[in-house]
Design a protein around this motif. Structure first.
Motif, PDB file in Angstrom:
ATOM      1  N   TYR A 123       9.695   2.297   5.838  1.00  8.23           N
ATOM      2  CA  TYR A 123       8.977   2.545   4.594  1.00  8.23           C
ATOM      3  C   TYR A 123       9.894   2.395   3.384  1.00  8.23           C
ATOM      4  CZ  TYR A 123       5.184   4.403   7.448  1.00  8.23           C
ATOM      5  OH  TYR A 123       4.181   4.551   8.360  1.00  8.23           O
ATOM      6  N   ILE A 175      10.092  -1.188   2.609  1.00 13.79           N
ATOM      7  CA  ILE A 175       8.838  -1.653   2.013  1.00 13.79           C
ATOM      8  C   ILE A 175       8.753  -1.217   0.555  1.00 13.79           C
ATOM      9  CG2 ILE A 175       6.324  -1.360   2.073  1.00 13.79           C
ATOM     10  CD1 ILE A 175       6.599  -1.150   5.161  1.00 13.79           C
ATOM     11  N   LEU A 187       8.211  -3.587  -2.590  1.00 18.82           N
ATOM     12  CA  LEU A 187       7.054  -3.427  -3.481  1.00 18.82           C
ATOM     13  C   LEU A 187       7.494  -3.190  -4.921  1.00 18.82           C
ATOM     14  CD1 LEU A 187       4.574  -1.223  -1.412  1.00 18.82           C
ATOM     15  CD2 LEU A 187       4.233  -3.573  -2.166  1.00 18.82           C
ATOM     16  N   GLN A 193      -1.143  -0.595  -2.499  1.00 15.77           N
ATOM     17  CA  GLN A 193      -0.059  -0.552  -1.520  1.00 15.77           C
ATOM     18  C   GLN A 193       0.970   0.510  -1.873  1.00 15.77           C
ATOM     19  OE1 GLN A 193       1.619  -4.404  -0.471  1.00 15.77           O
ATOM     20  NE2 GLN A 193      -0.274  -5.386  -1.153  1.00 15.77           N
ATOM     21  N   ILE A 253       1.753   3.659   0.544  1.00 15.81           N
ATOM     22  CA  ILE A 253       3.079   3.893   1.125  1.00 15.81           C
ATOM     23  C   ILE A 253       3.639   5.237   0.663  1.00 15.81           C
ATOM     24  CG2 ILE A 253       4.583   2.773  -0.570  1.00 15.81           C
ATOM     25  CD1 ILE A 253       4.886   2.237   3.155  1.00 15.81           C
TER      26      ILE A 253
END
Length: 135
Positions: A30, A33, A37, A52, A56
């Motif tokens: 995570y 990610i 992002l 998103q 998350i």
């Protein structure tokens, strides 16, 4: 009531350790990610990334709670072993039971987090399917 020995809470050590390893791997994934992002959002300010990012963020929060409950469960297993060692058997039984409840809570949060993750992936798949239909 059956006798609680040092080996009973010790058996949970390996299980909880493996669970914590899985939780940590989720957290690290995570984190990667989130960094991606963030970079994407700073570049493009694309509003579609907001879903998103919120998703998350929610999953990170759940993972944090999974880790907290899992670690606290391990702590209570160690405390149980200490209480057995100093021969406070009744307190050890209660402490072990509480540790098991914390582990159950941690696993229940994992189920919720998996459901949220699956929903997010399904959103991505539906985007791909819609694109393929329009092509």
């Amino acid at each position: 009531m059956e006798q609680l020995t040092l080996t009973t809470p010790a058996l949970l050590f390996s299980a909880i350790s493996l669970i914590m390893l899985a939780y940590t791997n989720r957290f690290l994934a995570y984190a990667a990610i989130v960094r991606g992002l963030r970079d994407k959002y700073i570049e493009s300010k694309d509003e579609s990334l907001i879903f998103q990012i919120k998703n998350i963020k929610q999953r990170l929060n759940l993972t944090r709670w999974m880790q907290i409950f899992g670690i606290t469960s391990l702590l209570f297993c160690v405390l149980t072993m200490f209480l057995i060692y100093i021969e406070l058997k009744l307190l050890a039984v209660w402490c072990f039971g509480f540790g098991l409840v914390l582990l159950i809570v941690s696993l229940a949060i994992l189920i919720k987090e998996i459901q949220i993750s699956t929903h997010a992936l399904n959103v991505h798949l539906s985007d791909i399917e819609a694109y393929l239909k329009n092509k």
